[in-house]
Design a protein around this motif. Structure first.
Motif, PDB file in Angstrom:
ATOM      1  N   ILE A   1       0.955  -1.105  -0.072  1.00  0.00           N
ATOM      2  CA  ILE A   1       0.100  -0.003  -0.068  1.00  0.00           C
ATOM      3  C   ILE A   1       0.879   1.105   0.128  1.00  0.00           C
ATOM      4  O   ILE A   1       1.795   1.441   0.942  1.00  0.00           O
ATOM      5  CB  ILE A   1      -0.893  -0.023   1.190  1.00  0.00           C
TER       6      ILE A   1
ATOM      7  N   ARG B   1      -9.551   1.412  12.235  1.00  0.00           N
ATOM      8  CA  ARG B   1      -9.031   2.416  11.264  1.00  0.00           C
ATOM      9  C   ARG B   1      -7.330   2.615  11.793  1.00  0.00           C
ATOM     10  O   ARG B   1      -7.358   2.826  12.868  1.00  0.00           O
ATOM     11  CB  ARG B   1      -9.830   3.916  11.208  1.00  0.00           C
TER      12      ARG B   1
ATOM     13  N   VAL C   1      -1.588   8.027   4.952  1.00  0.00           N
ATOM     14  CA  VAL C   1      -2.625   6.742   4.444  1.00  0.00           C
ATOM     15  C   VAL C   1      -3.478   6.545   5.595  1.00  0.00           C
ATOM     16  O   VAL C   1      -3.244   6.618   6.867  1.00  0.00           O
ATOM     17  CB  VAL C   1      -1.924   5.723   4.153  1.00  0.00           C
TER      18      VAL C   1
ATOM     19  N   ILE D   1      -6.387   3.657   6.618  1.00  0.00           N
ATOM     20  CA  ILE D   1      -6.844   2.249   6.151  1.00  0.00           C
ATOM     21  C   ILE D   1      -7.881   1.961   6.992  1.00  0.00           C
ATOM     22  O   ILE D   1      -7.919   1.970   8.513  1.00  0.00           O
ATOM     23  CB  ILE D   1      -5.913   1.123   6.140  1.00  0.00           C
TER      24      ILE D   1
ATOM     25  N   ARG E   1     -11.078   0.099   2.921  1.00  0.00           N
ATOM     26  CA  ARG E   1     -11.176   1.296   2.214  1.00  0.00           C
ATOM     27  C   ARG E   1      -9.665   2.105   2.578  1.00  0.00           C
ATOM     28  O   ARG E   1      -9.399   1.920   3.744  1.00  0.00           O
ATOM     29  CB  ARG E   1     -12.292   2.507   2.795  1.00  0.00           C
ATOM     30  N   ILE E   2      -8.942   2.501   1.440  1.00  0.00           N
ATOM     31  CA  ILE E   2      -7.836   3.158   1.747  1.00  0.00           C
ATOM     32  C   ILE E   2      -7.828   4.307   1.146  1.00  0.00           C
ATOM     33  O   ILE E   2      -8.074   4.521   0.082  1.00  0.00           O
ATOM     34  CB  ILE E   2      -6.691   2.123   1.032  1.00  0.00           C
TER      35      ILE E   2
ATOM     36  N   LEU F   1      -1.871   0.832  -5.247  1.00  0.00           N
ATOM     37  CA  LEU F   1      -1.883  -0.631  -4.146  1.00  0.00           C
ATOM     38  C   LEU F   1      -1.234  -1.698  -5.420  1.00  0.00           C
ATOM     39  O   LEU F   1      -1.640  -1.664  -6.387  1.00  0.00           O
ATOM     40  CB  LEU F   1      -3.115  -0.945  -4.199  1.00  0.00           C
TER      41      LEU F   1
ATOM     42  N   SER G   1      -8.750   7.526  -3.151  1.00  0.00           N
ATOM     43  CA  SER G   1      -9.329   6.552  -2.406  1.00  0.00           C
ATOM     44  C   SER G   1      -9.445   5.266  -3.151  1.00  0.00           C
ATOM     45  O   SER G   1      -9.625   5.165  -4.399  1.00  0.00           O
ATOM     46  CB  SER G   1     -10.490   7.181  -2.009  1.00  0.00           C
TER      47      SER G   1
END
Length: 170
Positions: free
Chosen positions: A9, A36, A59, A61, A70-71, A94, A124
């Motif tokens: 990531i 999170r 970042v 996550i 969701r990133i 990613l 996103s």
């Protein structure tokens, strides 16, 4: 320019250096919320100990349940995109290492710095059934993602009464 051969990531995969950074050069991790994780790179320079140009990025996550996430990549001050040692532009996105790679247009290109200011400084992604997909820029992010400069992550964490771990890499 090849995509990474390892799973990652990567909000900004480049020669980041946290040493010798006046008033910054820290990476903050907030892991107090069970669903999170937030990591903020605060005023980081380029290898080797360069501090003439600095970057702020983050970042987030978020667990969506069922193994999906969701990133969000969030960008503040971004003054450099290529290090002195590596002439390759940064990978942003990613990577599974073997299969699909999801990245915004401009990742691994000379225009990488300019794309970090698009979409309000945010990109996103979702993982669905283990596969990454990019979310359109019109899809709102869940909750606040505070990256306003300097010690935003620390101040935000203190306001919420959370604890934050300061980790200095060297």
């Amino acid at each position: 320019s090849a995509t990474p051969a390892v799973p990652m990531i990567a909000p900004f995969w480049q020669d980041v250096d946290t040493r010798n950074q006046p008033g910054g050069g820290l990476v903050y991790y907030n892991i107090d919320e069970p669903s999170r994780v937030v990591a903020t790179w605060n005023l980081v320079g380029r290898f080797s100990q360069k501090n003439d140009l600095l970057n702020n990025f983050q970042v987030v996550i978020s667990d969506r349940g069922g193994g999906d996430a969701r990133i969000d990549f969030v960008y503040g001050l971004m003054q450099w995109d290529q290090g002195d040692v590596s002439p390759t532009p940064p990978f942003i996105g990613l990577a599974s290492g073997l299969g699909p790679t999801v990245q915004p247009p401009g990742s691994l290109s000379p225009s990488a710095l300019s794309i970090l200011n698009q979409n309000g400084g945010r990109f996103s992604f979702l993982t669905q059934a283990g596969q990454p997909v990019q979310i359109p820029a019109t899809d709102p992010a869940p909750g606040p993602l505070p990256l306003v400069g300097g010690l935003a992550a620390l101040g935000w964490s203190r306001r919420l009464g959370s604890r934050i771990q300061l980790i200095r890499t060297s």
